[in-house]
Design a protein around this motif. Structure first.
Motif, PDB file in Angstrom:
ATOM      1  N   ASP A  66      -7.432 105.355 -41.123  1.00  0.00           N
ATOM      2  CA  ASP A  66      -6.668 106.601 -41.597  1.00  0.00           C
ATOM      3  C   ASP A  66      -5.251 105.595 -42.923  1.00  0.00           C
ATOM      4  O   ASP A  66      -3.842 105.441 -42.671  1.00  0.00           O
ATOM      5  N   PRO A  67      -5.529 104.170 -43.557  1.00  0.00           N
ATOM      6  CA  PRO A  67      -4.850 103.349 -43.859  1.00  0.00           C
ATOM      7  C   PRO A  67      -3.712 104.009 -44.850  1.00  0.00           C
ATOM      8  O   PRO A  67      -4.508 104.903 -45.927  1.00  0.00           O
ATOM      9  N   SER A  68      -2.514 104.258 -44.967  1.00  0.00           N
ATOM     10  CA  SER A  68      -1.581 104.904 -45.712  1.00  0.00           C
ATOM     11  C   SER A  68      -0.922 104.227 -46.645  1.00  0.00           C
ATOM     12  O   SER A  68       0.082 102.653 -45.945  1.00  0.00           O
ATOM     13  N   ILE A  69      -0.847 103.467 -47.582  1.00  0.00           N
ATOM     14  CA  ILE A  69      -0.310 102.904 -48.841  1.00  0.00           C
ATOM     15  C   ILE A  69       0.972 103.360 -49.676  1.00  0.00           C
ATOM     16  O   ILE A  69       0.689 104.521 -50.727  1.00  0.00           O
ATOM     17  N   ALA A  70       2.579 103.232 -49.712  1.00  0.00           N
ATOM     18  CA  ALA A  70       2.845 103.234 -50.264  1.00  0.00           C
ATOM     19  C   ALA A  70       4.021 102.607 -50.965  1.00  0.00           C
ATOM     20  O   ALA A  70       4.464 101.301 -49.983  1.00  0.00           O
ATOM     21  N   GLN A  71       4.928 102.044 -51.994  1.00  0.00           N
ATOM     22  CA  GLN A  71       5.330 101.147 -52.275  1.00  0.00           C
ATOM     23  C   GLN A  71       6.523 101.790 -52.852  1.00  0.00           C
ATOM     24  O   GLN A  71       6.985 102.838 -53.304  1.00  0.00           O
ATOM     25  N   GLY A  72       8.000 100.747 -52.054  1.00  0.00           N
ATOM     26  CA  GLY A  72       9.394 101.293 -52.033  1.00  0.00           C
ATOM     27  C   GLY A  72       9.648 100.641 -53.403  1.00  0.00           C
ATOM     28  O   GLY A  72       9.274 100.364 -54.843  1.00  0.00           O
ATOM     29  N   LYS A  73      10.978 101.198 -53.904  1.00  0.00           N
ATOM     30  CA  LYS A  73      11.841 100.166 -55.209  1.00  0.00           C
ATOM     31  C   LYS A  73      11.887  99.328 -55.276  1.00  0.00           C
ATOM     32  O   LYS A  73      11.801  98.792 -56.545  1.00  0.00           O
ATOM     33  N   ASP A  74      12.208  97.903 -54.016  1.00  0.00           N
ATOM     34  CA  ASP A  74      11.837  97.278 -54.797  1.00  0.00           C
ATOM     35  C   ASP A  74      10.748  95.811 -55.049  1.00  0.00           C
ATOM     36  O   ASP A  74       9.965  95.326 -54.863  1.00  0.00           O
ATOM     37  N   GLY A  75       8.975  97.384 -55.360  1.00  0.00           N
ATOM     38  CA  GLY A  75       8.124  96.907 -54.868  1.00  0.00           C
ATOM     39  C   GLY A  75       7.367  96.269 -54.163  1.00  0.00           C
ATOM     40  O   GLY A  75       5.608  96.311 -54.430  1.00  0.00           O
ATOM     41  N   THR A  76       7.623  96.735 -53.291  1.00  0.00           N
ATOM     42  CA  THR A  76       7.253  95.790 -52.104  1.00  0.00           C
ATOM     43  C   THR A  76       6.099  97.470 -51.657  1.00  0.00           C
ATOM     44  O   THR A  76       6.682  98.177 -51.235  1.00  0.00           O
ATOM     45  N   PHE A  77       4.346  96.650 -51.102  1.00  0.00           N
ATOM     46  CA  PHE A  77       3.938  98.203 -50.593  1.00  0.00           C
ATOM     47  C   PHE A  77       3.856  98.105 -48.836  1.00  0.00           C
ATOM     48  O   PHE A  77       4.112  96.580 -48.040  1.00  0.00           O
ATOM     49  N   HIS A  78       4.063  98.925 -48.710  1.00  0.00           N
ATOM     50  CA  HIS A  78       4.272  99.182 -46.360  1.00  0.00           C
ATOM     51  C   HIS A  78       2.906 100.075 -46.509  1.00  0.00           C
ATOM     52  O   HIS A  78       2.438 101.389 -47.556  1.00  0.00           O
ATOM     53  N   LEU A  79       2.355  99.804 -45.702  1.00  0.00           N
ATOM     54  CA  LEU A  79       1.124 100.069 -44.407  1.00  0.00           C
ATOM     55  C   LEU A  79       1.086 100.349 -43.012  1.00  0.00           C
ATOM     56  O   LEU A  79       1.606  99.783 -42.788  1.00  0.00           O
ATOM     57  N   VAL A  80       0.654 101.479 -43.731  1.00  0.00           N
ATOM     58  CA  VAL A  80       0.380 101.960 -41.694  1.00  0.00           C
ATOM     59  C   VAL A  80      -0.958 102.389 -41.006  1.00  0.00           C
ATOM     60  O   VAL A  80      -1.591 102.990 -43.083  1.00  0.00           O
ATOM     61  N   TRP A  81      -1.165 102.705 -40.406  1.00  0.00           N
ATOM     62  CA  TRP A  81      -2.285 103.355 -39.930  1.00  0.00           C
ATOM     63  C   TRP A  81      -2.948 103.615 -38.462  1.00  0.00           C
ATOM     64  O   TRP A  81      -1.901 103.377 -37.477  1.00  0.00           O
TER      65      TRP A  81
END
Length: 300
Positions: A66-81
């Motif tokens: 169930d990998p979930s990815i979202a991008q913040g204002k600074d462009g960094t991609f964050h992943l949780v699973w």
């Protein structure tokens, strides 16, 4: 005239280069290989990049589901699973600037304050631009905490959440959704200011299908749970805005295939499964958009 045509060509070229593409985070069973990605230019036809970008190294079972990815204002991609089927009191986390090179993996123990927690499933990221923070929701079972109907106590899930601005400090875990039935696999969708939809799986034995609920903020409360819009044995919804419609992809796991519905209002749903194409083996992830240059680097 030639100069005008030349300028028009350049404008069209740069406009096309600036457009975004869709990415779909993914994993293959038995979930020990790691993060995979699909891409699509139209939101309907998907291609597997055929590569694993991050191998799971934390958690009780060291899997990446169930990998979930979202991008913040600074462009960094964050992943949780999901890092384990059971016995973990948290989930995995890593970040990246390009989806290729990843930070060291971390375990985020969001349910350590509840010693009888059975599991932490399908953490889902939502970036709240206005508050400049991430909302993370997931499903957990705490036996003998909620009414359960015919559910086993170790399969009676509710949704929980935390928020963070930096993935270093997290707000105390709170109950996110108790619809009076076992619920998993929820996804937050923002339609406009103060107008949010929650796509969720009713995980009770009579149902095991997808429904929606509605709220005025990303952290709820979400109410007015709908009737199901998919048949039984469906789960893992992923949502994408395509044109004026929303596409909701889901795993029709009894049929061993992926399905999709289209909706403009989250009240009327049209099956568009025959119009979509999902690579074999793909499992529950998150759809998000990136600039074409990101995909170009991934293709290399």
């Amino acid at each position: 005239m030639n100069r005008i045509i030349c300028l028009l060509f350049i404008t069209l070229f740069f406009c096309s280069c600036s457009k975004s593409v869709y990415l779909f985070s993914s994993f293959h069973e038995p979930a020990n290989e790691g993060l995979r990605l699909l891409y699509s230019h139209d939101g309907y036809k998907w291609t597997d990049l055929n590569h694993t970008y991050l191998k799971p190294e934390i958690g009780n079972q060291k899997v990446m589901r169930d990998p979930s990815i979202a991008q913040g204002k600074d462009g960094t991609f964050h992943l949780v699973w999901t890092s384990s089927w059971k016995d973990d009191k948290g989930f995995g986390y890593a970040s990246s600037n390009d989806l290729i090179h990843w930070s060291a993996e971390q375990f985020i123990p969001v349910m350590e304050h509840e010693p009888t927690t059975v599991n932490v499933w399908a953490p889902e990221l939502f970036y709240d631009y206005k508050a400049d923070q991430f909302v993370i929701i997931w499903a957990s079972t705490i036996p003998n905490r909620f009414e359960r109907g015919i559910e086993d106590e170790k399969n009676n899930h509710r949704m929980y959440y935390t928020t963070t601005k930096d993935f270093k400090t997290f707000a105390p875990t709170k109950l996110f959704l108790d619809p009076k039935f076992s619920v998993i696999d929820a996804v937050i969708v923002k339609r406009k200011a103060a107008d949010y939809v929650l796509v969720l799986k009713d995980n009770t034995r009579p149902e095991r299908n997808l429904k929606v609920a509605f709220g005025n903020s990303a952290t709820g409360p979400f109410t007015n749970v709908s009737e199901p819009f998919t048949k039984k044995f469906t789960e893992g919804p992923s949502v994408a805005k395509v044109g004026n419609n929303w596409l909701i992809y889901f795993d029709s796991y009894q049929d061993k295939k992926y399905g999709a519905v289209k909706t403009a209002d989250f009240k009327t749903f049209t099956d568009v499964s025959t119009q979509t194409s999902i690579p074999e083996g793909h499992k529950h992830g998150t759809i998000f958009k990136v600039k074409k240059r990101v995909l170009k680097a991934l293709l290399k």
